[in-house]
Write a protein that holds these residues in place. Structure first.
Motif, PDB file in Angstrom:
ATOM      1  N   UNK A  77      36.432 -35.228 -41.638  1.00 24.79           N
ATOM      2  CA  UNK A  77      35.397 -36.230 -41.398  1.00 24.79           C
ATOM      3  C   UNK A  77      34.080 -35.595 -40.909  1.00 24.79           C
ATOM      4  N   UNK A  78      34.047 -34.264 -40.781  1.00 21.54           N
ATOM      5  CA  UNK A  78      32.795 -33.579 -40.436  1.00 21.54           C
ATOM      6  C   UNK A  78      31.779 -33.704 -41.571  1.00 21.54           C
ATOM      7  N   UNK A  79      30.530 -33.362 -41.261  1.00 24.17           N
ATOM      8  CA  UNK A  79      29.478 -33.394 -42.280  1.00 24.17           C
ATOM      9  C   UNK A  79      28.416 -32.364 -41.926  1.00 24.17           C
ATOM     10  N   UNK A  80      27.703 -31.909 -42.952  1.00 18.33           N
ATOM     11  CA  UNK A  80      26.569 -31.024 -42.713  1.00 18.33           C
ATOM     12  C   UNK A  80      25.321 -31.791 -42.272  1.00 18.33           C
ATOM     13  N   UNK A  81      25.425 -33.130 -42.182  1.00 17.82           N
ATOM     14  CA  UNK A  81      24.255 -33.942 -41.861  1.00 17.82           C
ATOM     15  C   UNK A  81      24.351 -34.625 -40.490  1.00 17.82           C
ATOM     16  N   UNK A  82      25.431 -34.453 -39.759  1.00 15.66           N
ATOM     17  CA  UNK A  82      25.539 -35.032 -38.415  1.00 15.66           C
ATOM     18  C   UNK A  82      26.523 -34.210 -37.593  1.00 15.66           C
ATOM     19  N   UNK A  83      26.502 -34.457 -36.270  1.00 22.31           N
ATOM     20  CA  UNK A  83      27.345 -33.733 -35.327  1.00 22.31           C
ATOM     21  C   UNK A  83      28.658 -34.452 -35.069  1.00 22.31           C
ATOM     22  N   UNK A  84      29.715 -33.691 -34.887  1.00 21.84           N
ATOM     23  CA  UNK A  84      30.986 -34.160 -34.339  1.00 21.84           C
ATOM     24  C   UNK A  84      31.402 -33.144 -33.279  1.00 21.84           C
ATOM     25  N   UNK A  85      31.759 -33.616 -32.081  1.00 18.73           N
ATOM     26  CA  UNK A  85      32.002 -32.667 -30.994  1.00 18.73           C
ATOM     27  C   UNK A  85      32.913 -33.275 -29.933  1.00 18.73           C
ATOM     28  N   UNK A  86      33.392 -32.407 -29.033  1.00 21.46           N
ATOM     29  CA  UNK A  86      34.117 -32.764 -27.808  1.00 21.46           C
ATOM     30  C   UNK A  86      35.372 -33.604 -28.083  1.00 21.46           C
ATOM     31  N   UNK A  87      36.355 -33.038 -28.783  1.00 20.34           N
ATOM     32  CA  UNK A  87      37.563 -33.792 -29.124  1.00 20.34           C
ATOM     33  C   UNK A  87      38.451 -34.043 -27.906  1.00 20.34           C
ATOM     34  N   UNK A  88      39.210 -35.136 -27.958  1.00 17.56           N
ATOM     35  CA  UNK A  88      40.208 -35.487 -26.932  1.00 17.56           C
ATOM     36  C   UNK A  88      41.360 -36.194 -27.630  1.00 17.56           C
ATOM     37  N   UNK A  89      42.571 -36.001 -27.136  1.00 19.72           N
ATOM     38  CA  UNK A  89      43.756 -36.592 -27.746  1.00 19.72           C
ATOM     39  C   UNK A  89      44.275 -37.760 -26.920  1.00 19.72           C
ATOM     40  N   UNK A  90      44.782 -38.787 -27.606  1.00 30.94           N
ATOM     41  CA  UNK A  90      45.446 -39.893 -26.927  1.00 30.94           C
ATOM     42  C   UNK A  90      46.792 -39.412 -26.391  1.00 30.94           C
ATOM     43  N   UNK A  91      47.402 -40.135 -25.442  1.00 31.81           N
ATOM     44  CA  UNK A  91      48.671 -39.683 -24.858  1.00 31.81           C
ATOM     45  C   UNK A  91      49.762 -39.419 -25.889  1.00 31.81           C
ATOM     46  N   UNK A  92      49.836 -40.243 -26.936  1.00 30.68           N
ATOM     47  CA  UNK A  92      50.853 -40.056 -27.979  1.00 30.68           C
ATOM     48  C   UNK A  92      50.379 -39.127 -29.094  1.00 30.68           C
ATOM     49  N   UNK A  93      49.163 -38.618 -28.957  1.00 27.47           N
ATOM     50  CA  UNK A  93      48.578 -37.682 -29.923  1.00 27.47           C
ATOM     51  C   UNK A  93      48.470 -38.268 -31.323  1.00 27.47           C
ATOM     52  N   UNK A  94      48.352 -39.619 -31.363  1.00 29.32           N
ATOM     53  CA  UNK A  94      48.182 -40.275 -32.661  1.00 29.32           C
ATOM     54  C   UNK A  94      46.725 -40.630 -32.943  1.00 29.32           C
ATOM     55  N   UNK A  95      45.840 -40.364 -31.969  1.00 30.18           N
ATOM     56  CA  UNK A  95      44.408 -40.555 -32.173  1.00 30.18           C
ATOM     57  C   UNK A  95      43.651 -39.364 -31.605  1.00 30.18           C
ATOM     58  N   UNK A  96      42.587 -38.996 -32.318  1.00 33.58           N
ATOM     59  CA  UNK A  96      41.669 -37.983 -31.837  1.00 33.58           C
ATOM     60  C   UNK A  96      40.351 -38.681 -31.515  1.00 33.58           C
ATOM     61  N   UNK A  97      39.926 -38.609 -30.255  1.00 35.47           N
ATOM     62  CA  UNK A  97      38.655 -39.177 -29.823  1.00 35.47           C
ATOM     63  C   UNK A  97      37.584 -38.080 -29.849  1.00 35.47           C
ATOM     64  N   UNK A  98      36.336 -38.448 -30.106  1.00 36.97           N
ATOM     65  CA  UNK A  98      35.275 -37.445 -30.150  1.00 36.97           C
ATOM     66  C   UNK A  98      33.920 -38.134 -30.045  1.00 36.97           C
ATOM     67  N   UNK A  99      32.874 -37.330 -29.927  1.00 28.18           N
ATOM     68  CA  UNK A  99      31.495 -37.821 -29.860  1.00 28.18           C
ATOM     69  C   UNK A  99      30.777 -37.438 -31.145  1.00 28.18           C
ATOM     70  N   UNK A 100      29.913 -38.344 -31.651  1.00 25.04           N
ATOM     71  CA  UNK A 100      29.225 -38.062 -32.912  1.00 25.04           C
ATOM     72  C   UNK A 100      27.952 -38.888 -33.018  1.00 25.04           C
ATOM     73  N   UNK A 101      27.029 -38.413 -33.855  1.00 26.02           N
ATOM     74  CA  UNK A 101      25.843 -39.186 -34.218  1.00 26.02           C
ATOM     75  C   UNK A 101      25.871 -39.525 -35.706  1.00 26.02           C
ATOM     76  N   UNK A 102      27.050 -39.700 -36.245  1.00 26.91           N
ATOM     77  CA  UNK A 102      27.208 -40.035 -37.663  1.00 26.91           C
ATOM     78  C   UNK A 102      26.580 -41.392 -37.969  1.00 26.91           C
ATOM     79  N   UNK A 103      26.312 -41.697 -39.246  1.00 28.27           N
ATOM     80  CA  UNK A 103      25.755 -43.005 -39.608  1.00 28.27           C
ATOM     81  C   UNK A 103      26.588 -44.147 -39.016  1.00 28.27           C
TER      82      UNK A 103
END
Length: 636
Positions: free
Chosen positions: A277-303
């Motif tokens: 889900x990364x792109x050369x046109x916006x940032x994705x950063x600072x990942x975090x995992x949910x307790x069950x590791x079924x979701x990855x949380x992160x910060x982005x300035x995507x559309x």
């Protein structure tokens, strides 16, 4: 004349050349600013200011450059200059200036500027959608019991964003290689690009021995903000857009941030791959995992991002990733929302610079299990007027780590602090239903008051549709409920949360009021009589007055009028004075037996109101005696 003309022409050419040169320098500074080369941009802008050149755009960009380097005191100087020149600036710059003022303890000025912002951007006003509710927990969680201590691993440069690596190790980001002459410096802040390090810890204390993560992790640009699966075999981390010795840029030639994944083979980190889900046109950063590791949380300035950066999450199913999902306007703001962390009981902790905090980045939290996603913040010592971010926290132990650039005891530009004594309450909402014991709907206005265990009032509201909402009930605490309605008996009871979100209380109707009593008819008071030309109370009068004392004690709501009269013997003026003395002696007799003087009024009518015609006709002795009297009137 010709010589004079040539001199003017030369001056104009010099001035034009100077202006052109200044404009060219500003274009070059703006180019550095737009490519996030803030250190170089600041140097160029400062040179222009020193030469007396200062457009609104220059001061806005200079202030923003300082702001994004977290140098809030110098950002304040530039924003002051900007707002002296114009108020026609972007919303984001308004909010940055407000945030800087709060970091400088200028809350009144910040509030005044916020009022100006609302006039310019009225849609920014936040409507209160939670009227007629009682909040039982404060918006700011008091954490005075939390202890912070600066970690041994901090360097004179940036050390930040801890993550747990197994049971006894942490990983963190550091630019400690800035001291090396050979290190490559970041154009953002002139420090070395960050690498990922690891260190062992004991409880809430880092032992101090550090080493770089092994493998092809730490390369030529920034690596930071790692998170690890519980088994320690998978890592997600942030890196500049760089893979296989190739650097990618966006349309403005900026090197952005992406999230990568790596595997641990027992000795080192290998198999580095970019997430889809990364792109050369916006940032994705600072990942975090949910307790069950079924979701990855992160910060982005995507559309679709609301502000400068929003918080997102993406599902993980069998090593495949879903579509990024924005966490919504309840959590994300128009500013920087970043550095997420999810506790073992699904509480999201993150940083933001847009909410009404203490200045800079402040730490906030929300319970992801809750349907309303209300956001709360922390008091000192967790939050300060500087940047506070990257908090990680073990719920069972109350220990964790956070990052801050606060100035009290810091070693470098960003430091890692160990914390202990943190407990985030588990809050619930409770609806109180109000019913009549007879099964009828409760009629009339019902006032509900909530008190804590110490009987301090938390709030009072009026029930709507026979119910009230209590928000943020702490199930571990006890509360007291008081309910008042003029048609029902007062209700008071302790209130404890029993695992459901609704409780019902029952009010008892008041007994109907007794039929009205006509005291004038019920209490027919007899007159008392006096001897000729006397005002002393006779023994037969005392018997009647004793009955009046009993009546007045039984009915404390009534007052009494005492009216004195005389016969027609003697001058009228004398008789008026005699009748007043008779009324006064009667009052004094009652007062001497405990009746309040305030309840008794006296009048003297003399011979003006006889009960027979003795003033015109010859009267008998008995008739004269009837006029020597005092009458009693009851007043309610």
């Amino acid at each position: 004349m010709k010589l004079h003309f040539n001199y003017i022409t030369l001056c104009l050419l010099l001035v034009s050349g100077f202006i052109y040169g200044q404009q060219e320098r500003e274009v070059r500074a703006n180019s550095k600013y737009n490519s996030m080369s803030y250190t170089e941009a600041i140097s160029l802008y400062k040179g222009l200011v020193a030469d007396g050149y200062g457009s609104p755009e220059l001061f806005e960009n200079l202030g923003n450059s300082y702001y994004l380097q977290s140098n809030y005191s110098l950002a304040r100087v530039s924003y002051d200059s900007l707002f002296k020149r114009t108020k026609d600036v972007s919303k984001s710059t308004y909010y940055r200036y407000i945030n800087v003022l709060r970091s400088e303890k200028e809350d009144k000025k910040a509030d005044k500027l916020y009022a100006t912002l609302l006039k310019k951007y009225p849609k920014e006003k936040i409507e209160d959608k939670l009227k007629n509710r009682i909040f039982l927990s404060p918006e700011v969680l008091g954490v005075s019991s939390v202890t912070l201590k600066n970690s041994k691993i901090n360097s004179p440069y940036s050390d930040y964003k801890v993550s747990y690596l197994g049971e006894d190790k942490i990983a963190y980001s550091s630019s400690k290689e800035t001291k090396s002459f050979l290190s490559t410096k970041s154009i953002w802040n002139n420090e070395a690009y960050t690498n990922l390090y690891e260190s062992r810890f004991d409880g809430d204390s880092l032992i101090g021995e550090v080493s770089k993560l092994k493998g092809r992790i730490n390369r030529f640009y920034n690596e930071s903000s790692a998170v690890f699966t519980k088994d320690g075999k998978t890592m997600y981390f942030t890196r500049n857009n760089h893979l296989a010795n190739q650097v990618k840029t966006d349309s403005l030639e900026n090197v952005l941030l992406k999230i990568y994944k790596a595997k641990y083979n027992g000795k080192r980190w290998v198999d580095i791959e970019e997430l889809p889900f990364n792109s050369n046109q916006y940032n994705c950063a600072h990942p975090a995992l949910s307790p069950d590791e079924d979701y990855l949380y992160f910060s982005s300035d995507m559309p679709g991002t609301k502000g400068e950066s929003d918080l997102y999450r993406v599902s993980i199913i069998d090593n495949t990733y879903g579509t990024p999902e924005n966490l919504g306007a309840q959590i994300n703001t128009l500013g920087r929302d970043t550095f997420p962390f999810i506790t073992s009981d699904n509480v999201l902790i993150f940083s933001s610079d847009y909410r009404k905090g203490q200045g800079g980045l402040d730490l906030y939290y929300t319970d992801l299990k809750s349907t309303n996603k209300r956001v709360y913040t922390f008091s000192a010592p967790i939050n300060s007027s500087f940047d506070d971010f990257g908090l990680v926290y073990k719920v069972s132990e109350g220990t964790g780590f956070m990052s801050s650039n606060r100035k009290e005891d810091n070693v470098g530009s960003d430091d890692i602090y160990a914390l202990s004594g943190l407990s985030i309450p588990k809050l619930e909402d409770l609806t109180v239903m109000i019913k009549s014991k007879k099964g009828n709907d409760v009629i009339g206005n019902t006032s509900v008051t909530l008190l804590n265990e110490n009987k301090s009032v938390l709030g009072t509201i009026t029930a709507i549709n026979n119910q009230v909402s209590l928000l943020d009930v702490d199930p571990s605490k006890g509360y007291n409920l008081q309910v008042n309605n003029e048609n029902y008996q007062p209700y008071a009871s302790s209130l404890k949360f029993k695992g459901t979100n609704t409780t019902t209380i029952y009010l008892t109707e008041k007994a109907p009021p007794p039929a009205p009593v006509d005291l004038l008819e019920l209490l027919k008071l007899e007159n008392i009589y006096f001897d000729f030309d006397k005002h002393a109370i006779r023994s037969d009068a005392a018997i009647e007055l004793a009955k009046i004392v009993e009546i007045l004690n039984r009915y404390p709501v009534i007052n009494l009028e005492i009216i004195g009269h005389t016969d027609s013997f003697g001058p009228a003026a004398y008789n008026e004075r005699l009748s007043a003395r008779r009324a006064a002696s009667t009052k004094q007799w009652l007062v001497d037996r405990g009746i309040s003087a305030d309840r008794i009024t006296t009048f003297g009518y003399g011979e003006k109101q006889p009960i027979n015609d003795c003033e015109r006709n010859k009267c008998t002795k008995e008739q004269h005696n009837q006029n020597r009297r005092t009458e009693f009137l009851i007043k309610q």
